[in-house]
Design a protein around this motif. Structure first.
Motif, mmCIF file in Angstrom:
data_model
loop_
_atom_site.group_PDB
_atom_site.id
_atom_site.type_symbol
_atom_site.label_atom_id
_atom_site.label_comp_id
_atom_site.label_asym_id
_atom_site.label_seq_id
_atom_site.Cartn_x
_atom_site.Cartn_y
_atom_site.Cartn_z
ATOM 1 N N TYR A 49 28.822 24.983 -18.215
ATOM 2 C CA TYR A 49 29.545 23.995 -19.016
ATOM 3 C C TYR A 49 29.072 23.970 -20.474
ATOM 4 N N ALA A 50 28.230 24.906 -20.872
ATOM 5 C CA ALA A 50 27.679 24.878 -22.227
ATOM 6 C C ALA A 50 28.786 24.853 -23.271
ATOM 7 N N GLY A 51 28.671 23.898 -24.197
ATOM 8 C CA GLY A 51 29.667 23.732 -25.249
ATOM 9 C C GLY A 51 30.861 22.893 -24.854
ATOM 10 N N ARG A 52 30.919 22.475 -23.604
ATOM 11 C CA ARG A 52 32.067 21.694 -23.125
ATOM 12 C C ARG A 52 31.678 20.230 -22.951
ATOM 13 N N GLN A 53 32.680 19.372 -23.031
ATOM 14 C CA GLN A 53 32.448 17.941 -22.814
ATOM 15 C C GLN A 53 32.562 17.629 -21.326
ATOM 16 N N VAL A 54 31.667 16.748 -20.868
ATOM 17 C CA VAL A 54 31.707 16.279 -19.492
ATOM 18 C C VAL A 54 31.789 14.754 -19.513
ATOM 19 N N ALA A 55 32.346 14.194 -18.468
ATOM 20 C CA ALA A 55 32.566 12.746 -18.453
ATOM 21 C C ALA A 55 31.971 12.129 -17.194
ATOM 22 N N ASP A 56 31.373 10.951 -17.394
ATOM 23 C CA ASP A 56 30.904 10.118 -16.284
ATOM 24 C C ASP A 56 29.989 10.869 -15.318
ATOM 25 N N VAL A 57 29.038 11.590 -15.884
ATOM 26 C CA VAL A 57 28.040 12.273 -15.055
ATOM 27 C C VAL A 57 27.025 11.232 -14.599
ATOM 28 N N ALA A 58 26.820 11.131 -13.289
ATOM 29 C CA ALA A 58 26.015 10.045 -12.733
ATOM 30 C C ALA A 58 24.589 10.499 -12.450
ATOM 31 N N GLY A 59 23.642 9.545 -12.573
ATOM 32 C CA GLY A 59 22.262 9.824 -12.229
ATOM 33 C C GLY A 59 21.396 8.592 -12.344
ATOM 34 N N ILE A 60 20.161 8.706 -11.862
ATOM 35 C CA ILE A 60 19.146 7.664 -11.973
ATOM 36 C C ILE A 60 18.147 8.085 -13.043
ATOM 37 N N VAL A 61 17.834 7.200 -13.978
ATOM 38 C CA VAL A 61 16.876 7.507 -15.043
ATOM 39 C C VAL A 61 15.485 7.668 -14.431
ATOM 40 N N THR A 62 14.842 8.815 -14.690
ATOM 41 C CA THR A 62 13.514 9.087 -14.135
ATOM 42 C C THR A 62 12.412 9.081 -15.185
ATOM 43 N N GLY A 63 12.760 9.157 -16.462
ATOM 44 C CA GLY A 63 11.770 9.144 -17.519
ATOM 45 C C GLY A 63 12.428 8.937 -18.864
ATOM 46 N N SER A 105 20.654 3.107 -13.024
ATOM 47 C CA SER A 105 21.735 3.998 -12.615
ATOM 48 C C SER A 105 22.712 4.086 -13.772
ATOM 49 N N VAL A 106 22.978 5.300 -14.240
ATOM 50 C CA VAL A 106 23.792 5.460 -15.438
ATOM 51 C C VAL A 106 24.886 6.495 -15.208
ATOM 52 N N THR A 107 25.893 6.414 -16.056
ATOM 53 C CA THR A 107 26.840 7.518 -16.200
ATOM 54 C C THR A 107 26.825 7.940 -17.657
ATOM 55 N N VAL A 108 26.994 9.226 -17.868
ATOM 56 C CA VAL A 108 26.889 9.788 -19.214
ATOM 57 C C VAL A 108 28.102 10.648 -19.495
ATOM 58 N N THR A 109 28.689 10.417 -20.659
ATOM 59 C CA THR A 109 29.760 11.269 -21.162
ATOM 60 C C THR A 109 29.281 11.917 -22.454
ATOM 61 N N GLY A 110 29.406 13.227 -22.547
ATOM 62 C CA GLY A 110 28.921 13.908 -23.742
ATOM 63 C C GLY A 110 29.184 15.395 -23.679
ATOM 64 N N THR A 111 28.468 16.141 -24.512
ATOM 65 C CA THR A 111 28.652 17.589 -24.613
ATOM 66 C C THR A 111 27.425 18.300 -24.052
ATOM 67 N N VAL A 112 27.662 19.270 -23.213
ATOM 68 C CA VAL A 112 26.562 20.066 -22.652
ATOM 69 C C VAL A 112 26.093 21.072 -23.703
ATOM 70 N N SER A 113 24.782 21.106 -23.889
ATOM 71 C CA SER A 113 24.200 21.975 -24.914
ATOM 72 C C SER A 113 23.035 22.757 -24.323
ATOM 73 N N GLU A 114 22.818 23.970 -24.815
ATOM 74 C CA GLU A 114 21.630 24.757 -24.477
ATOM 75 C C GLU A 114 20.726 24.764 -25.710
ATOM 76 N N PHE A 115 19.707 23.937 -25.675
ATOM 77 C CA PHE A 115 18.789 23.792 -26.802
ATOM 78 C C PHE A 115 17.603 24.743 -26.635
ATOM 79 N N VAL A 116 17.328 25.545 -27.652
ATOM 80 C CA VAL A 116 16.220 26.498 -27.607
ATOM 81 C C VAL A 116 15.057 25.930 -28.411
ATOM 82 N N PRO A 117 14.000 25.454 -27.756
ATOM 83 C CA PRO A 117 12.856 24.906 -28.486
ATOM 84 C C PRO A 117 12.260 25.939 -29.445
ATOM 85 N N GLY A 118 12.065 25.527 -30.690
ATOM 86 C CA GLY A 118 11.506 26.426 -31.687
ATOM 87 C C GLY A 118 12.522 27.326 -32.357
#
Length: 608
Positions: A49-63, A105-118
């Motif tokens: 899904y890199a570069g694409r928008q996703v909607a209402d992705v569900a999960g529990i905050v762990t950190g 418990s959250v849902t997140v809508t946003g853009t999937v990105s591949e971030f390269v540290p450094g």
């Protein structure tokens, strides 16, 4: 190897280019669509899904990471799929301090990105993230998904697959095989809540509030509790970096051989300073292993003791002179000759054209006397301003200290920063044309790097040639967790040229006098099994004396959980085959959180 203090500015400083998240709090549940976290993560290192928008992705905050330039939070799907290659966790980048809490418990809508540290040029793997996110809090106080156990049984013995030649040897597009390869296993847990238990510390706590542990207590164990990096095929799969989401003051100040007892748990992240990292929400208790600094034995009357010691950018403003002096006097037992690396000029990093280092060296010599040591004399050659690399303005160089009560230095005028030392034959013996002198300083192998310092010493009537080195650093090499496998060690190109030049000079001496006593020592910035070492050794002109030690004691440096050799003392055949060669890697720095240098000094004793 760049020093730990100069290798970076902050432990989590990364390029933050994404927009901040917005937070919406609802009193009624929101319904996610069919895209789940494991769908986003996929079964390779990069998201489908890199570069694409996703909607209402569900999960529990762990950190929640509320500091640094990579602010955001991790969330995890509490109902995983049955594919071990797909992670159930993901990092949500918010830029500003996240307005969520662990257990939300959250849902997140946003853009999937591949971030390269450094940055992509560094070759690191990427981290799958959701950016430009709108976050909806559905409920709070939920149970956090149980942490995945990471231990000796779960981590495979093989480190990584070879990369795909069609993509420059990148592993990014390869299907993950977490049962076969350690890096695939860690990648399959990226962003997930993981835990380790009763793990031994294998790199001490550093100034950036992090340490390294091993989950494999029997993997290449060294005598004092670390993990040995003994070959390019021995990457040590059990190593894992530990950071913390808690207060800096609460982070343990650990030494090698200590243990984090109990459970250490939190999200599994990836950063440019070591790769896969457990960012702890829960830290185990520190149990001391009782590690003490080593002291070598004094040299005997007929033994010449020669040492190498990288004092890590020492300049007059430093507060470590007394500690360095104590190490030389009490731990090294006042060697007859000491090659110092990283002596800076008289005003350190101030970049004003100063190249003299008499104040720096004089302050160390005085501190040695005050510590009960000998009144060392010294020899060196000031470099051309800005020409020898290192910290800008510092003009680092090698310096010989020698105890005039035990050994004499043969001075021959004419040596300067640009004049090459040569070898002549006088009455059947080899002799340097200048002493001290620099080895082949015009050779392009030494561009922006330290030129070797050669000197002629006499001990009990026997001439000993000593060449002090500080070869090109490993800066720019790809890390062991790079996306490119096998990794590219680009710094070797210059270091191999340098090793060739040093070996050629030693060969000149031995061609002139076959039985000459020659020592080439210093911070070689490479391993005793490396091609650099093989080039230095040549066809038997030199031999790295650290190989006389048991393998479990062959290390001078501790980097990212791997104890390894960077500092070496190489000797000519007459020394190797002579009387009583005795080598000691004196562990006073690399294993300790309060180190005054990141290198351990080395001492060679022999009877010329």
């Amino acid at each position: 190897m760049p020093s730990k203090s100069s290798a970076r500015l902050a432990a989590l400083t990364v390029a933050a280019v994404c927009s901040a998240a917005s937070i919406v709090v609802l009193t009624s549940p929101a319904h996610a669509d069919s895209v789940r976290i494991h769908d986003i993560q996929g079964s390779t290192r990069t998201s489908p899904y890199a570069g694409r928008q996703v909607a209402d992705v569900a999960g529990i905050v762990t950190g929640v990471r509320a500091y640094g330039s990579s602010r955001g939070f991790w969330m995890q799907d509490p109902t995983p799929d049955d594919d071990p290659a797909t992670s159930e966790g993901v990092f949500v980048f918010t830029s500003s301090v996240p307005k969520v809490a662990v257990g939300d418990s959250v849902t997140v809508t946003g853009t999937v990105s591949e971030f390269v540290p450094g940055g992509a040029a560094g070759g690191n793997q990427s981290v799958t993230e959701i950016t430009k996110a709108t976050v909806t809090v559905v409920s709070s106080g939920n149970a956090v998904p149980a942490a995945q156990v990471v231990d000796a049984r779960s981590v495979p013995a093989a480190y990584t697959p070879a990369g795909d030649p069609a993509t420059g040897n990148s592993v990014n597009g390869l299907p993950l095989d977490p049962a076969k390869y350690a890096l695939d296993y860690y990648e399959s847990l990226e962003g997930m809540n993981v835990r380790v238990s009763d793990v031994r510390v294998v790199t001490a706590t550093d100034p950036y509030t992090e340490l390294w542990v091993t989950v494999k207590p029997r993997e290449n164990t060294t005598r004092r509790g670390g993990t040995l990096y003994g070959s390019y095929d021995s990457q040590n799969t059990g190593r894992l970096q530990i950071q913390s989401l808690g207060a800096t003051a609460d982070f343990p100040k650990a030494n090698v051989g200590d243990t984090l007892t109990g459970t250490t748990a939190g999200p599994l992240d990836y950063n440019q300073f070591g790769g896969y990292t457990l960012v702890a929400t829960e830290l185990g208790a520190l149990k001391s292993g009782g590690l003490q600094r080593e002291s070598t034995r004094p040299q005997r009357r007929g033994e010449l003791a020669v040492a190498t010691y990288n004092v890590e950018n020492l300049d007059p403003s430093d507060a470590t002179f007394e500690e360095h002096a104590a190490a030389i006097v009490h731990n090294l037992k006042s060697p007859d000759i000491v090659s110092l690396e990283e002596i800076q000029d008289n005003n350190g990093a101030t970049n004003d054209g100063t190249v003299a280092a008499d104040v720096t060296v004089g302050k160390l010599v005085d501190a040695i006397v005050a510590a009960g040591g000998p009144a060392y004399q010294w020899r060196s050659i000031d470099p051309v301003d800005g020409a020898d690399g290192g910290e800008p303005g510092g003009n680092i160089r090698q310096v010989f200290l020698f105890n005039p009560e035990r050994v004499s230095f043969t001075d021959r005028a004419g040596g300067d920063s640009t004049t090459a030392v040569g070898v002549t034959k006088v009455r059947g013996k080899a002799q340097l044309t200048v002493s001290p002198g620099r080895v082949d300083p015009a050779n392009t192998a030494w561009k922006a790097s330290r030129k070797p310092l050669a000197g002629e010493f006499v001990f009990r009537g026997r001439t000993v040639f000593v060449i002090a080195n500080h070869l090109n650093s490993k800066g720019g090499d790809q890390g062991l967790t790079s996306q490119y496998q096998p990794v590219v060690r680009s710094s070797e190109v210059q270091r191999h040229l340098q090793a060739t030049a040093v070996n050629a000079f030693v060969k000149q001496i031995l061609d002139t006098q076959k039985n000459a006593d020659v020592i080439a020592l210093g911070d070689m910035n490479d391993f005793e099994f490396s091609e650099t070492a093989k080039i230095l050794e040549g066809d038997g002109e030199l031999w790295s004396a650290i190989k006389s030690l048991p393998k479990s004691e062959r290390y001078t440096y501790d980097y990212q959980g791997n104890q390894q050799v960077l500092d070496q003392i190489l000797v000519s055949p007459s020394i190797r085959r002579g009387c009583g060669l005795d080598y000691d890697s004196v562990h006073v720095n690399s294993e300790f959180n309060d180190q005054i240098s990141d290198h351990d000094p080395q001492v060679l004793r022999f009877e010329p």
